[in-house]
Design an enzyme around this catalytic site. Structure first.
Site, mmCIF file in Angstrom:
data_model
loop_
_atom_site.group_PDB
_atom_site.id
_atom_site.type_symbol
_atom_site.label_atom_id
_atom_site.label_comp_id
_atom_site.label_asym_id
_atom_site.label_seq_id
_atom_site.Cartn_x
_atom_site.Cartn_y
_atom_site.Cartn_z
ATOM 1 N N GLU A 191 89.912 13.943 68.055
ATOM 2 C CA GLU A 191 89.991 12.490 67.911
ATOM 3 C C GLU A 191 91.366 12.002 68.348
ATOM 4 O O GLU A 191 92.374 12.612 68.003
ATOM 5 C CB GLU A 191 89.731 12.079 66.453
ATOM 6 C CG GLU A 191 88.321 12.386 65.985
ATOM 7 C CD GLU A 191 88.022 11.877 64.578
ATOM 8 O OE1 GLU A 191 88.891 11.203 63.987
ATOM 9 O OE2 GLU A 191 86.912 12.149 64.066
ATOM 10 N N ASP A 193 80.290 9.692 63.995
ATOM 11 C CA ASP A 193 81.464 8.916 63.598
ATOM 12 C C ASP A 193 82.728 9.758 63.620
ATOM 13 O O ASP A 193 83.835 9.220 63.643
ATOM 14 C CB ASP A 193 81.256 8.344 62.188
ATOM 15 C CG ASP A 193 82.374 7.397 61.770
ATOM 16 O OD1 ASP A 193 82.567 6.381 62.472
ATOM 17 O OD2 ASP A 193 83.050 7.666 60.759
ATOM 18 N N ARG A 222 82.868 15.826 58.638
ATOM 19 C CA ARG A 222 84.090 16.198 59.347
ATOM 20 C C ARG A 222 83.722 16.676 60.735
ATOM 21 O O ARG A 222 82.757 17.406 60.926
ATOM 22 C CB ARG A 222 84.842 17.302 58.590
ATOM 23 C CG ARG A 222 85.656 16.775 57.405
ATOM 24 C CD ARG A 222 86.855 15.983 57.909
ATOM 25 N NE ARG A 222 87.713 15.504 56.834
ATOM 26 C CZ ARG A 222 87.664 14.282 56.333
ATOM 27 N NH1 ARG A 222 86.758 13.416 56.774
ATOM 28 N NH2 ARG A 222 88.510 13.906 55.402
ATOM 29 N N HIS A 238 85.308 6.809 63.897
ATOM 30 C CA HIS A 238 85.746 7.238 62.569
ATOM 31 C C HIS A 238 86.001 6.024 61.665
ATOM 32 O O HIS A 238 87.065 5.888 61.043
ATOM 33 C CB HIS A 238 87.009 8.091 62.675
ATOM 34 C CG HIS A 238 87.164 9.039 61.513
ATOM 35 N ND1 HIS A 238 87.715 10.293 61.632
ATOM 36 C CD2 HIS A 238 86.844 8.914 60.198
ATOM 37 C CE1 HIS A 238 87.737 10.895 60.462
ATOM 38 N NE2 HIS A 238 87.210 10.069 59.562
ATOM 39 N N VAL A 239 84.995 5.167 61.564
ATOM 40 C CA VAL A 239 85.122 3.947 60.765
ATOM 41 C C VAL A 239 84.065 3.852 59.669
ATOM 42 O O VAL A 239 84.012 2.849 58.946
ATOM 43 C CB VAL A 239 85.017 2.691 61.661
ATOM 44 C CG1 VAL A 239 86.193 2.614 62.623
ATOM 45 C CG2 VAL A 239 83.689 2.648 62.427
ATOM 46 N N VAL A 297 78.800 12.040 59.539
ATOM 47 C CA VAL A 297 79.848 11.231 58.914
ATOM 48 C C VAL A 297 80.729 12.116 58.031
ATOM 49 O O VAL A 297 81.483 11.623 57.202
ATOM 50 C CB VAL A 297 79.249 10.087 58.072
ATOM 51 C CG1 VAL A 297 78.589 9.048 58.964
ATOM 52 C CG2 VAL A 297 78.258 10.628 57.030
#
Length: 316
Positions: free
Chosen positions: A257, A252, A228, A276-277, A226
């Site tokens: 991306e 995540d 980078r 990515h939430v 979670v």
């Protein structure tokens, strides 16, 4: 009159507080799609950021402080800010609750095979196959023990887990049973049933998790990212999954991306993917605004900004 230019539309009560704290400042709220270079160059304080603002901000002779609305600041022109004596503060701490809860959501899903059950549900199949474990008694290695790492360690202790931390300084932290510097990852990773990456992105952390790092891990460990995406070598991660060094991963964030539709991670049964939430929360704006207000009180008094002042030498 000095200007506070914000992309974020503060609610009425916070507008009142800003005007009370900084009565000599003009508050301008302009959506990012409508903001002009001239407005950016006129501002003394910017609240929020977009890459499109960079050129005008660096051309400005007025800008003194930028309050980022994000915790990550690796996309800011920090070297140029340092040259121009522009201060940068971030929204660190806003994510502590949602991301720490997300970590345990995906960890429990993997431990109790919920991801497998959900996939069976989508196929309309009554299947009880898969492994059903427990996290109580396991050792969690938390790499990056800032706001989020501390909140994660507190939850881990509540679940009966042992906690090991990794941080650059090696300074002890509450709820962390044993702390290591980054030079001690071989010993730290060897203990981990679960490895959690919460690192910011700096020159030192890019591909921190590479083939060598994964090789230090206990066989069958689970990996949660979670932090980078660029702090993990994706090919090395896939190799660790294929060789059994990792029994599963919850991801995540990614090097690229959105994750390409044809990427092999999508089809792996041992991987849980979220887009990515992990830091998303209904409380985000209110918490970030509190950070800004605290910093604004200090700024107008000519004092050091008390919350989340970025150290340009460390890049976070």
């Amino acid at each position: 009159m000095p200007i506070i230019l914000t992309q974020y539309e503060f609610p009425e009560e916070q507008v009142r507080q800003i005007r009370e704290i900084a009565p000599d400042y003009e508050l301008k709220s302009v959506p990012i799609k409508e903001v002009t270079p001239e407005q950016i160059r006129e501002a003394d304080i910017l609240v929020g950021w977009n890459r499109k603002m960079e050129q005008a901000a660096l051309e400005s002779d007025n800008l003194k402080w930028v309050q980022a609305w994000s915790a990550g600041v690796d996309y800011f022109p920090m070297d140029r800010f340092a040259e121009k004596n522009v201060q940068l503060t971030n929204a660190g701490g806003v994510h502590a609750i949602p991301i720490s809860e997300h970590i345990f959501a995906v960890l429990l899903a993997m431990s109790r095979n919920l991801h497998g059950n959900i996939r069976s549900q989508a196929r309309g199949k009554w299947e009880k196959s898969g492994s059903y474990g427990e996290i109580s008694g396991l050792t969690m290695v938390i790499v990056g023990t800032g706001h989020i790492g501390r909140a994660t360690a507190r939850l881990a202790k509540a679940f009966g887990m042992r906690t090991v931390g990794v941080r650059h300084s090696g300074r002890p932290e509450e709820h962390i049973d044993e702390m290591y510097t980054t030079d001690g990852i071989r010993e730290a990773f060897a203990q981990g049933d679960v490895i959690v990456n919460i690192l910011p992105l700096t020159d030192e952390t890019r591909h921190f998790f590479d083939r060598e790092s994964f090789g230090y891990m206990k066989k069958g460990a689970r990996f949660v990212n979670v932090g980078r995406g660029q702090s993990v070598d994706t090919e090395a991660l896939i190799e660790a999954l294929e060789t059994g060094i990792l029994s599963g991963a919850a991801l995540d964030v990614f090097e690229q991306e959105p994750l390409p539709e044809d990427h092999p991670l999508w089809t792996r049964e041992d991987v849980v993917i979220t887009p990515h939430v992990a830091g998303n929360t209904d409380h985000y704006d209110a918490r970030a605004a509190d950070i800004f207000l605290d910093n604004l009180r200090a700024f107008v008094q000519g004092e050091t900004l008390p919350r989340n002042l970025v150290d340009y030498s460390k890049k976070y």
